[in-house]
Design an enzyme around this catalytic site. Structure first.
Site, PDB file in Angstrom:
ATOM      1  N   CYS A  26       0.819  -1.179   0.190  1.00 35.64           N
ATOM      2  CA  CYS A  26      -0.079   0.031  -0.091  1.00 35.64           C
ATOM      3  C   CYS A  26       0.802   1.370   0.080  1.00 35.64           C
ATOM      4  O   CYS A  26       1.931   1.124  -0.682  1.00 35.64           O
ATOM      5  CB  CYS A  26      -0.946   0.021   1.283  1.00 35.64           C
ATOM      6  SG  CYS A  26      -0.063  -0.111   2.807  1.00 35.64           S
ATOM      7  N   HIS A 535      25.382 -14.705  12.022  1.00 36.95           N
ATOM      8  CA  HIS A 535      24.472 -15.579  11.538  1.00 36.95           C
ATOM      9  C   HIS A 535      24.825 -16.934  11.608  1.00 36.95           C
ATOM     10  O   HIS A 535      25.596 -17.252  10.654  1.00 36.95           O
ATOM     11  CB  HIS A 535      23.694 -15.210  10.100  1.00 36.95           C
ATOM     12  CG  HIS A 535      22.417 -15.760   9.786  1.00 36.95           C
ATOM     13  ND1 HIS A 535      22.164 -16.889   9.591  1.00 36.95           N
ATOM     14  CD2 HIS A 535      20.971 -15.185   9.743  1.00 36.95           C
ATOM     15  CE1 HIS A 535      21.008 -17.287   9.425  1.00 36.95           C
ATOM     16  NE2 HIS A 535      20.231 -16.093   9.443  1.00 36.95           N
TER      17      HIS A 535
END
Length: 620
Positions: A26, A535
């Site tokens: 949007c 990570h």
């Protein structure tokens, strides 16, 4: 913003493309429907540069980006099959939660593709109306006719546009849906509105107007999708491609004229009259509610549920009373963040408040102000609500309305000019702006420390930061990481380490910026501003924390060499996961270069590389 880096980081954080049922955007948000929201790593998504925050509401996983969301959406389309159009936002993949969530999801998916076109043409119509009001242009000349057509055409033929987006959502044939909508607005049909004695093969019906309508086309396209599935399954393959649309159109259009249209007209009329009654008998209440709660709805992404009300009110009455108080709500939050801009002494806070103020006032995009500043500081957001309540009530009491669908903002104010009591409009807008600005600037707020400004990375001091190895293992180039987002440097520059033991240690004195409960990753922030992500393994978030033991918490201060995480490498590899551990600098805008990268075997605590600050780079 590096759009490709943001796109890759967000996509990885939500669990990868395979975890996404659908994606639309949007004005400010990426709106995901995920297959399994538990696989999404919200902390990782929030840590991606360019992401303002994450909101989970209306059955959607919403990633707030701000004004640049179309660019990030486009980049996601380049690295995945998402965002490619038809079928990407289908109802078959919609969340199966409660009806309210499903309704919000449907409205968002159907109206989102039209938002900017509606807002842009609505703004043109607003400027044209203002020009007529002030006598700058006459309504009898051809120039006006052309300008009126190009600014009013989309809202006039809205059912045709909705036919396409609804067909995509319900997985129906788009052009068959368009044919249905075209019949509703056909030149020989519209003059029949209000005529008496109309029949279709002896069945009496009342013709209602379908100009700017919403409900009939959405309902009939939903029915169309089911009819097409049935006919495709029953008709012979040789004829079904052209017989199916013939049958569907032949049945759908009369159903709309005889049943759906009249019923929707009654409902729309009742709703429009109800809104009119409220704004006629207790306008202050309607205005206060819209002005006060609109931004609360925005926070949860629930404001989409009100968009059909705007179009229904416009179809019924030719004007939109509901939208006037929303101007107060939007400008009040912009004024509150302007107060932060004036009062704050924190340089990071000021640097955030300046563009957020301009974005809110000019474009009506308030998410950066709300999520980045007003909500974290609490008082400015509350002051903004107060301003919205007062301003919205005054504007509604003046009977102010819009004759165009616009995104409420400073630039869109001409949509209100000449419509209602202009003195009350000016007073209402002044109150909406002055109250939160003065309260924020005078009463103030609890200002964060210089290194903890909301939603911004601390400024670098100009010192380079030495990053020590957090694990024992073998260093390899980041490009050898078996994950494209890391290998291509989309998430940041660094190196990869193939661990030979099951412990992760702090590579420098730091604050734990993000300790993921799954244990698969740790984000650290150095006092000088460098942010590093460790990570552990590839796609190990899918383990849900199994085989990981996190020893620290978010916000905790650690020293170089402190134990951060323990993990069972053998069990992780037996589960089918690669243990390659990227160690990357995630705020490359402050540390754009790395020096002295280690290679080969390394032990934790040994120098891995040096993050070179932007000041050092400029000096060099």
């Amino acid at each position: 913003m590096d759009y490709s880096k943001t796109a890759a980081g967000v996509l990885q954080g939500v669990g990868g493309e395979e975890n996404v049922r659908s994606l639309v955007h949007c004005a400010t948000r990426l709106r995901f429907v995920l297959k399994d929201e538990s696989r999404a790593d919200s902390a990782a998504v929030k840590a991606v540069p360019g992401v303002v925050t994450v909101a989970q509401a209306g059955g959607q996983y919403q990633v707030v980006i701000g004004n640049d969301v179309p660019d990030v959406y486009a980049e996601i389309g380049k690295i995945s099959k998402l965002g490619s159009g038809a079928g990407d936002d289908g109802a078959d993949d919609a969340p199966k939660g409660n009806l309210f969530n499903r309704f919000i999801s449907m409205i968002s998916a159907i109206f989102t593709p039209l938002l900017w076109a509606l807002a842009g043409t609505g703004l043109l119509k607003a400027f044209l109306a203002a020009a007529v009001t002030f006598g700058w242009i006459g309504t009898e000349n051809s120039t006006y006719a052309v300008l009126n057509a190009l600014s009013d055409g989309l809202i006039n033929f809205l059912p045709m546009a909705l036919a396409f987006t609804a067909a995509r959502y319900f997985k129906a044939n788009e052009f068959t849906a368009f044919a249905i909508a075209a019949a509703l607005l056909y030149p020989t049909i519209t003059p029949l509105v209000g005529a008496e004695g109309l029949t279709f093969f002896g069945i009496p019906f009342t013709m209602v107007t379908y100009v700017s309508s919403v409900i009939p086309i959405i309902v009939i396209v939903w029915l169309q999708s089911h009819a097409e599935k049935f006919l495709y399954a029953k008709l012979p393959g040789a004829v079904r491609r052209f017989v199916t649309p013939m049958i569907v159109v032949l049945l759908a259009v009369p159903i709309v004229f005889v049943v759906i249209g009249p019923i929707s007209a009654i409902l729309s009329g009742a709703l429009g009259n109800g809104i009119g009654w409220v704004f006629e008998n207790a306008p202050w209440a309607g205005g206060a509610i819209m002005g006060g709660f609109w931004q609360v709805f925005v926070i949860f992404g629930l404001h989409w549920g009100l968009v059909p009300l705007f179009t229904l009110e416009y179809q019924t009455t030719g004007q939109i009373l509901l939208i006037g108080p929303v101007f107060a709500a939007v400008l009040a939050q912009a004024a509150a963040v302007a107060g932060v801009w004036v009062r704050a002494r924190n340089k990071n806070l000021k640097s955030l408040a300046a563009p957020a103020t301009l974005s809110g006032f000019l474009a009506g995009i308030t998410e950066p102000a709300i999520y980045g500043i007003n909500l974290p500081l609490k008082r400015p957001f509350a002051f903004g609500i107060v301003g919205g309540v007062v301003g919205g009530a005054i504007i509604a009491m003046g009977g102010v309305f819009s004759t165009a669908f616009v995104v409420p903002s400073g630039l869109a104010l001409p949509a209100l000019f000449g419509n209602g009591n202009m003195v009350m409009l000016i007073i209402g807008l002044a109150a909406a702006i002055a109250i939160p600005f003065l309260l924020t600037a005078i009463v103030g707020f609890k200002e964060p420390e210089e290194d903890a400004a909301p939603a911004a990375a601390p400024a670098a001091s100009g010192n380079d930061v030495v990053i020590l190895s957090p694990v024992d293992g073998t260093v390899a180039p980041l490009s050898e990481t078996p994950d494209a987002a890391f290998a291509e440097g989309s998430l940041g520059d660094g190196v990869a380490i193939k661990p030979r033991s099951g412990a992760v240690y702090a590579p420098f004195d730091a604050v734990v910026a993000a300790a993921f409960p799954t244990g698969h990753a740790i984000g650290l922030r150095h006092a000088d501003g460098a942010e590093v992500l460790i990570h552990i393994g590839i796609d190990t978030v899918k383990l849900g924390g199994s085989h990981f033991d996190v020893k620290v918490t978010t916000g905790q201060e650690v020293k170089a060499g402190d134990l951060l995480v323990e993990f069972d490498g053998d069990a992780i590899e037996r589960a089918g996961y690669d243990l390659t551990t990227p160690v990357i600098v995630t705020n490359g805008e402050l540390y754009p270069a790395l020096a002295g990268r280690a290679t080969g075997p390394i032990a934790h605590g040994e120098p891995l590389f040096t993050a070179v600050s932007v000041e050092s780079t400029l000096t060099a």
